[in-house]
Structures are given as structure tokens and as C-alpha cells.
Design a protein around this motif. Structure first.
Motif, PDB file in Angstrom:
ATOM      1  N   GLU A   1       4.071  -0.307 -11.759  1.00 17.56           N
ATOM      2  CA  GLU A   1       4.986   0.180 -10.720  1.00 17.56           C
ATOM      3  C   GLU A   1       6.408   0.235 -11.239  1.00 17.56           C
ATOM      4  O   GLU A   1       7.145   1.193 -10.978  1.00 17.56           O
TER       5      GLU A   1
ATOM      6  N   SER B   1       1.310  -8.733  -7.227  1.00 17.74           N
ATOM      7  CA  SER B   1       1.830  -7.719  -8.154  1.00 17.74           C
ATOM      8  C   SER B   1       3.123  -7.107  -7.592  1.00 17.74           C
ATOM      9  O   SER B   1       4.085  -6.886  -8.318  1.00 17.74           O
ATOM     10  N   VAL B   2       3.128  -6.903  -6.283  1.00 15.94           N
ATOM     11  CA  VAL B   2       4.336  -6.326  -5.668  1.00 15.94           C
ATOM     12  C   VAL B   2       5.486  -7.341  -5.742  1.00 15.94           C
ATOM     13  O   VAL B   2       6.625  -7.001  -6.073  1.00 15.94           O
TER      14      VAL B   2
ATOM     15  N   GLN C   1       3.923   1.572  -1.149  1.00 16.15           N
ATOM     16  CA  GLN C   1       4.568   1.716  -2.461  1.00 16.15           C
ATOM     17  C   GLN C   1       3.571   2.270  -3.479  1.00 16.15           C
ATOM     18  O   GLN C   1       3.890   3.186  -4.238  1.00 16.15           O
ATOM     19  N   ARG C   2       2.342   1.722  -3.479  1.00 15.74           N
ATOM     20  CA  ARG C   2       1.347   2.217  -4.429  1.00 15.74           C
ATOM     21  C   ARG C   2       1.036   3.682  -4.152  1.00 15.74           C
ATOM     22  O   ARG C   2       0.895   4.489  -5.066  1.00 15.74           O
ATOM     23  N   HIS C   3       0.983   4.028  -2.863  1.00 16.95           N
ATOM     24  CA  HIS C   3       0.701   5.417  -2.507  1.00 16.95           C
ATOM     25  C   HIS C   3       1.815   6.339  -3.013  1.00 16.95           C
ATOM     26  O   HIS C   3       1.546   7.391  -3.591  1.00 16.95           O
TER      27      HIS C   3
ATOM     28  N   ALA D   1      -0.371  -4.381 -13.041  1.00 21.29           N
ATOM     29  CA  ALA D   1      -0.063  -3.553 -11.863  1.00 21.29           C
ATOM     30  C   ALA D   1       1.445  -3.564 -11.604  1.00 21.29           C
ATOM     31  O   ALA D   1       2.067  -2.533 -11.336  1.00 21.29           O
TER      32      ALA D   1
ATOM     33  N   GLU E   1       0.832  -1.202   0.000  1.00 22.03           N
ATOM     34  CA  GLU E   1       0.000   0.000   0.000  1.00 22.03           C
ATOM     35  C   GLU E   1       0.872   1.261   0.000  1.00 22.03           C
ATOM     36  O   GLU E   1       0.617   2.213  -0.741  1.00 22.03           O
TER      37      GLU E   1
ATOM     38  N   TRP F   1       3.745   5.854  -5.510  1.00 21.66           N
ATOM     39  CA  TRP F   1       3.633   5.900  -6.963  1.00 21.66           C
ATOM     40  C   TRP F   1       2.521   6.877  -7.369  1.00 21.66           C
ATOM     41  O   TRP F   1       2.728   7.772  -8.188  1.00 21.66           O
ATOM     42  N   ARG F   2       1.336   6.739  -6.729  1.00 22.61           N
ATOM     43  CA  ARG F   2       0.226   7.651  -7.040  1.00 22.61           C
ATOM     44  C   ARG F   2       0.621   9.098  -6.785  1.00 22.61           C
ATOM     45  O   ARG F   2       0.453   9.968  -7.634  1.00 22.61           O
TER      46      ARG F   2
END
Lengths: 492, 492
Positions: B64, B19-20, A377-379, B60, A375, A381-382
Motif C-alpha cells: 500500500e 497491515s493498515v 483503502q485496498r479497493h 501488504a 477495505e 489501491w486495486r
């Protein structure tokens, strides 16, 4: 029972439950002497009727008062004001209590201790301030609740940080920044500020000199000074810190360490040139200098290849790497770290125990979960894409409205633009007028070790969305002083 | 595309999403050089098939990797390893990276830096350790989630603490402890340890002398020493600190401050006698001494009237009052405070900004809510009764099993018993044997400023329930050394 003719004042708007309000009001009357030791209190039924509340509310209030020793029951089971009361403390009785001023002599304050709150409605065009509106609070809140279920998170624990967060950070630093560091090479701190404060106290000795960027991050300098260290300014040019100048300082024994922001130099946003990176690491190895690398916004690099930290190329154990989650998650979490040789981390941890004992293990575990589940890492990236867009938006607005007054090179990363102010415009006067117009900007002088004015403004784009950035630039343009004031004439 | 004959290792037990895991594995291969710049990657469909995952999972992962600059799309929309890769950092390539030892010289460590973790299964008969099993985690977790909805709690804020918590603490100190203090007379800290560390740095100057209890709280002394202060031991007797001895020290200029635990003296549990309380406040006013009052367990007083803090009787502004929520709520929250004259609080806050910038506003707001709604007060009331019961249980067990070896006066409050060890028993040897038998106790020597042995054990009852206390005492009795070893012979 005169007191009961004047009923207790209960405020249904007060967030406190009525039982707490009743207990407070009664304790206040007892302390004030309006209810004397041994005085009978009304029955819970009678008081409930008087106050128009449920009897259980009064029973709860009496229960707390009894537990605190204010009231007691006599053999006939009537409720009385306790005959064995706490001595009425002066303070509570309305006497001055703690005096308005200290009765002992206060030492001098830190030299940079003046921080002013911004007027409400001010748009913050300030560098390094991320947008809390972007934080994944739902995921964070749920993770925290899960963390609280592990009761050991509420006890005393490891001063170096929660093992899960240390491991997650080690993995992140390895994958995203190329550091080969294990969990035992990481100390979780209360943000980068504590990391710098600890490094100054645990890795250096009072009187040591620390080379710093002549245009740089003042709060770090003050932490080092409060540790008894001397800050030695070294110029910064378009290729970052002028590393060539360090050789002589080290040879003269004038410095034991170098504190710098090589990735996106603070405040100028330039990146330390590759040749200087190598020269610095080589000098540090030869002279046994500590290199305190502050990589405060590593996540926010928008173009080309992210430059790996000095720490990723340090084979000699001279670099101690300071990072923070303030930008990638939120400043309010107060999470940062120190990464370096395990013996240095051990020394830092020993000092940390006497500074604040340990971190908040529940918050650390919750954030670790965000990393483990991707989460965080995705944050990152966003938000990287969001901030890249804001950088474009601010650059476009400045070009359209202030092309004649400001010039800048759009940086490859970070959260701010370092803008040269056209000759004849006093940046300090402009910033002051801008603040009155409802936009906060930072003139160059704030970043100068010598505190002298510089023809620059630092404009941050992290905190504001495109619409707000447009309005902020509009206000900034409206505050532009007339030309002809001599630059530097007024305070920056 | 040789690499794809050896599929990526995915671990479905790994908490990280697939995905990570895929992104990590690909980045690792690229960093390791197994995938070279420009090398084509399989289509998301093909890789999804190879790995047996959904195509969106691969998309996904690719997203990233692209965001991090590892991969790119060519004009034909095929996916390639980026031709503009980050330079392969030594660390990640398997080179040593941060060295095992620092390449600069580390200054000496704090003198009391050795803390050992207890073996698992050890019963902690330790003072001052509350029971995290009693914490109202549901209420706390919900309050934290509510606090996170206020995004400003995630931003930079007031270094003195959340206004709501400062107000709640001021009210609590007024109602329960008789201090007349407003919110601006309170600084919220990271537990009492940071409060003491800040007081030493912000209210005194390096070289100043601080009188401390000759039997006392070592971590506080170490914080004061790390601030450059000298600790001057003063004896403690059955009526607390021997205040009479301070007059001469102050007259000689040997001390500028006094640090003490007057309520339940640490470690002896005695209460400072009323005459000495008055004498201390009078001396401090005349000599302009700072009185640093550590009221670490004010909530836990079980008999008679709670003794109000020195701060409640201070009209001269000489007392700075240190408290903590570690006992009443949980150590893990790391919440404490300093209360005193507003100018002293302002000075402390200025230093705090350079120590860790600010606290965790969301946690502070959540705890403020627990106070506003009376939950914290009810919790203190409930736990007070729990701990009173545990005090009885431990006293009974000791009387039954160790009456001949230990003698003690049951204290009016606190979370520990201070037990005199019968002549001929070495408390250090006993504690060492007890630890091997699975129970941790503290011999007197640990609390002695001169580090010399004392014929005492400190036994805490906060952490264990009645059944656990019985087992702990059983183990302690089993570890009783044979008589005749000379007391103090072995290390404590």
C-alpha cells in the motif's frame, strides 16, 4: 354474488404474493363499485377453492382488507364489504385525478436541465464515470446489514453525518491528502453535487460573483446559479486556472469566491502550477475570498507524486474542500463531503437540515466500516491500478487508430484524456456521428462557459475494460467525419 | 536505522487490520520527517520479526505504501523511502491546517438553525417520531444485498428515482389513498424535507408568498424561506386551516401557494373539514394557486374511514402531494416523494439534478422490493395496530396522572396528542422542568409562526412502548410546575 362467476385474475408471474394480489383485486372491485357496501364476500374456504389457492392465502388477504377498512365481519361472523367505506376517491374511480399539466404557473427551468439517456448498448467513453463492476459489493452489503442492526441508524440523527464516517474521512484526508482536519471539520453530503449546492447557499449570498474555470464543470455552475450567484469565467491554460486574472476581479468586488478543480483540471486534466497555487491562497487570504476546491478524483493519480490539495496548505481558513466517494467507491452511494473551518461546516450543516434533514446513517456507517477495516483503502489501491491500465490501453488504441485526427498529452491522473481534434474536423459533428455508431464522447463545447465550440474531445476510460475500449475507439474511428467541414460549423 | 529501535505502536484493539496500521504508522513517520527520502526500510522479514506479525502482513503494508508513492524498491530490490516524495503538507506536519474560523465572511444562518441533542436516557414524548425498533431490518438488509448485485444500482441513474420504486409508490398511492398517478407523476426524494425544499425552489419564485398554518411545521417554513419565499400565517381552528381567509390573500396577490397538513393537522391533529377541502381546491383552480399538501402520516389513521388526500380529488392539477416513508418504514432511510402533474414533476426533477444529482438507487430498489412483495404493506398494517395501542396507553396514563392539568381530544390518527394546559400552568416552564426530569415534550410555542406561547403541549406516542409511556408520564407529572406562574411568562 355475480362477481364470483368471474374469478379474480391472479398472475403467478407477478412478484407480489397471491394474498396481496387477491387483496388488491378485491379492493379494486370495491372501489369500482362492483362490490357494494354490505355485500357478502365468499367464505375464505369457498374463495380459496374458487381460486385454487391455500385457505391461509385468502385469510391473509381478508386480514389486510379488514385492516384497511374495506371489509368487516358481521355478528354472524360472515365477511361483508364494509358499510363504512372510504368515500370512493375520484382518482381511483378512473377520473383524471392529477391533471396532465400543472394548474399553476411554473417558473423557468434550470438552463442546463436537458439530460438525455444513452441508447442501450452505447459504449460510454465518458470522463469521470467509474466502473461499478469493480465495487466490493459483498463487503458493502454485509456492512450495511450489520449497520441496520443498530436501530439508531434508522432514526433521526446528526445532520453532519455519521460520526464514524466523519472520523474515517478525517483520518483518510489527513493520511492520504495531508489535510489537518478533525471530524468536526467535515460534513458528509449526498455526493459532491449536494456539497456544491450547499456551499453556494450557505457560504455565499445571492448576487455574489464566483470565478469559475472558463472550461469547467457545468453542473457545478448551475448549482451556483440556482443559489442566486453569478459565475464569472476565467481562462484555463496548460498550467491550470489563470490565477493572475483573479486579482483585478477581487479588487473590483466582482467575485467573493473561486470554484476550481486544481488537481486534474476538469475537463483539461492539467494540474494547477505550484506558483499559482501559492498565489491563489495568498490572494484569497488578503481578499477574504472563499476558495471552493473540488478534488473529485484525488485518488486517481498514476505517476510521480500526488499533488496535495490546496486545503492542505491553507492556514487562513479560506479553502472549503469538496470531495466524493463516487470515484473511489461508487456514484450510486451518493457520498461526498465538505471539509473546512468548523464554523463554516456548522453553517453548512444548519442549511443541510432544511435541505434533506440528514444522510442515510446506515449506509454512512457501513462505508465507515469499510474504511476502518482498510477495505476502502485496498479497493482504492486495486482500482487505481486498473484505471492506470485502462489509461494506457485507451492511449495506445487512439495512437494506433486515430493518430492523425487526435493528439493528447497523457495526464498524470484522472479518468479521461483531453484530446485536441485535428484542424478541419468538427468535434460536434464527430460526437454526433459517434453516438449513432454506438459510442458516447463529449465535445469541448459541453465544457465551455460561453458554449462555443472548442477543437477538443474528452474521452473517459474509467467505465470500460481494455476490450471495450478497443471497440469504442473502433466505433469512434468509423464515425470520423470527412475533412473539410469547417470546424464549429455544427453544434457541439 | 535508529527508528527501528522504537518499534511501531500497533493496537490489537484497533478495528483496522495490522497491515493498515503498519502502513499508517510508517507513512506518519515519513511525513513527520523521521524517515528521510532514500532511507532504507527493514526487509519485510525483519520488520515482521520486530513487530511479531506474519510477513504477509508487512508485505501488504509495503504494497500500500508503494502504491501511494511513499516507498520504492532500488535496483538491488531493497525497500527505500521514496526519493520523489509528496511535499510534506503543512497540515500533516502539525501546522494549523484548516483554521478554526473561516477566513471569509459567513452570511447569516437560517433562523431556526438551533437543534439541541437530548441528554442520553431522555424519553422522547415527541410527535412524529416513529419507533425504529419496529422496522423489518432483516427483510430490508436482504433486499439491499440483492439490489447491490445489480451493478447499475451503483452507477449514475435516473434523478427522478428508481423506476421500480416510482411504480410501487404510484400503485400504493392509487390503492391506499385514491390518487390516480402514474410513475411519471412521482419524484422520489430524500424524505419530505427535500420534497418541500425542492417544491419551494422549482415551483415558485423568490418573493412569492406562501400561506401556511399559523400553528404548523417550522422546518417546512424555513425551507420555503431559504428558497426566498415569504410565509404568510393563516389561523387554524377545530376544522383545520381557515380556508375562508385565503380568498382575500389570493385576490390581493399576497400568495401564490398554500402549504398545509390537511389529514392530521400538524401540530393540532385536527382534520380539514370537507367543506373547506372543496373550497380550497376550488379557490386554487380559480386563482391558479399551488396547493402543497403534506400528508406526513397518512398511514396512521385508527378510527372510522381514512380521509383521502386533497390530491385524490384534484382534477385541475393544482395539488402537489408530499409524502414520506419515514413514518411507515424509518426516518433513517430518507425516502419521500412528490406526486403531481408530470410537467411539475419534470421541473422538480430538473432542479433535483443540481441539488444532489440522484437518490441511492440500491436503497430505492430494496424498498421497492418490500412493496412488491407486500412486506411494506404488512409492516404498515402491523405498526398501525401498535401505534393505535400506544395512543390508548398514553391517553389512559394522562387521564390517570394529569387529568387536572391537561385536556385533549383523542385524535383519529397520527402519532401525537395535542393537549391543552390548564390555566395558570406555563407550558414552557413545564417543558423545561420535564427535560431536566428526563422526558422531552414540545410546548405550543415551538409550532407558532409568531413564536408566542400557546397553552398547549404536544405529546407524541410513536417512539415509546406502553411501559416507557407510563414512565414518561410519571416524569412529566413530577415536573408539573406550581400553579400561579402566569402562563407564557417564561420562554417555551
Amino acid at each position: 354474488m355475480r362477481t364470483w362467476q368471474t374469478p379474480l385474475a391472479l398472475d403467478r408471474a407477478d412478484p407480489a404474493p397471491l394474498s396481496v394480489q387477491i387483496a388488491r383485486a378485491l379492493a379494486a372491485r370495491i372501489r369500482a363499485g362492483a362490490l357494494r357496501p354490505g355485500a357478502p364476500l365468499p367464505s375464505s374456504r369457498a374463495l380459496a377453492r374458487t381460486l385454487g389457492v391455500h385457505r391461509n392465502t385468502v385469510l391473509a388477504a381478508y386480514g389486510e382488507l379488514a385492516a384497511e377498512g374495506w371489509i368487516a365481519s358481521d355478528p354472524a361472523r360472515a365477511t361483508l364489504v364494509s358499510r363504512d367505506l372510504p368515500p370512493v376517491p375520484r382518482g381511483a374511480a378512473g377520473a383524471p385525478g392529477p391533471a396532465a399539466r400543472a394548474g399553476f404557473d411554473l417558473p423557468p427551468a434550470p438552463s442546463d436541465a436537458t439530460w438525455e439517456a444513452l441508447p442501450p448498448g452505447t459504449l460510454e467513453l465518458l470522463g469521470g464515470t467509474p466502473d461499478p463492476r469493480l465495487v466490493p459489493v459483498a463487503a458493502l452489503g454485509s456492512a450495511y446489514r450489520r449497520a441496520l442492526r443498530r436501530r439508531e441508524h434508522l432514526a433521526y440523527g446528526d445532520a453532519a453525518g455519521h460520526p464514524r464516517l466523519r472520523a474515517a474521512l478525517a483520518r483518510m484526508l489527513g493520511e492520504a491528502r495531508g489535510l489537518a482536519v478533525d471530524a468536526d471539520g467535515i460534513l458528509v453530503t449526498r455526493g459532491a453535487q449536494m456539497a456544491l449546492s450547499l456551499a453556494g447557499r450557505a457560504l455565499l449570498s445571492p448576487g455574489d460573483g464566483v470565478a469559475v474555470e472558463a472550461l469547467g464543470y457545468r453542473p457545478a455552475w448551475e448549482s451556483l446559479r440556482l443559489a442566486g450567484l453569478r459565475t464569472v469565467p476565467v481562462p484555463v491554460d496548460a498550467r491550470g486556472l489563470e490565477v493572475e486574472r483573479l486579482e483585478a476581479l477581487a479588487a473590483a468586488g466582482a467575485i467573493r469566491a473561486v470554484y476550481l478543480t486544481p488537481h486534474h483540471q476538469y475537463p483539461t486534466t492539467v494540474t494547477l502550477a505550484p506558483a499559482r497555487r501559492l498565489a491563489l491562497l495568498d490572494l484569497a487570504r488578503r481578499a477574504r475570498l472563499l476558495v471552493l476546491e473540488d478534488d473529485y478524483d484525488a485518488e486517481f493519480h498514476y505517476e510521480g507524486r500526488p499533488v496535495p490539495p490546496l486545503a492542505s496548505a491553507d492556514g487562513a481558513g479560506v479553502v472549503v474542500y469538496v470531495g466524493t466517494l463516487s470515484k473511489v467507491l461508487a456514484p450510486g452511494l451518493r457520498l461526498g463531503w465538505l471539509a473546512g473551518p468548523p464554523d463554516a461546516i456548522e453553517r453548512l450543516t444548519a442549511h443541510r437540515r432544511f435541505l434533506d434533514r440528514q444522510g442515510d446513517l446506515a449506509v454512512e456507517a457501513a462505508v465507515a466500516e469499510l474504511f476502518e477495516e482498510g477495505e476502502a483503502q485496498r479497493h482504492a489501491w486495486r482500482t487505481r491500478r486498473v484505471y492506470a491500465g485502462r489509461r494506457e490501453a485507451l492511449a495506445a488504441e487512439l495512437g494506433a487508430r486515430l493518430g492523425g485526427a487526435l493528439s493528447f498529452r497523457t495526464p498524470a491522473g484522472g479518468m479521461a484524456l483531453w484530446c485536441r481534434v485535428a484542424p478541419g474536423i468538427d468535434p460536434g459533428a464527430w460526437a454526433a456521428r459517434a453516438l449513432r455508431a454506438g459510442v458516447a464522447v463529449q465535445p469541448g463545447r459541453l465544457f465551455a462557459h460561453d458554449r462555443r465550440a472548442r477543437p477538443f474531445l474528452r474521452l473517459g476510460f474509467g467505465r470500460l475494460d481494455a476490450r471495450e475500449l478497443a471497440e469504442a475507439v473502433r466505433r469512434l474511428a468509423g464515425a470520423l467525419p470527412r475533412r473539410g467541414q469547417r470546424s464549429g460549423a455544427s453544434g457541439a
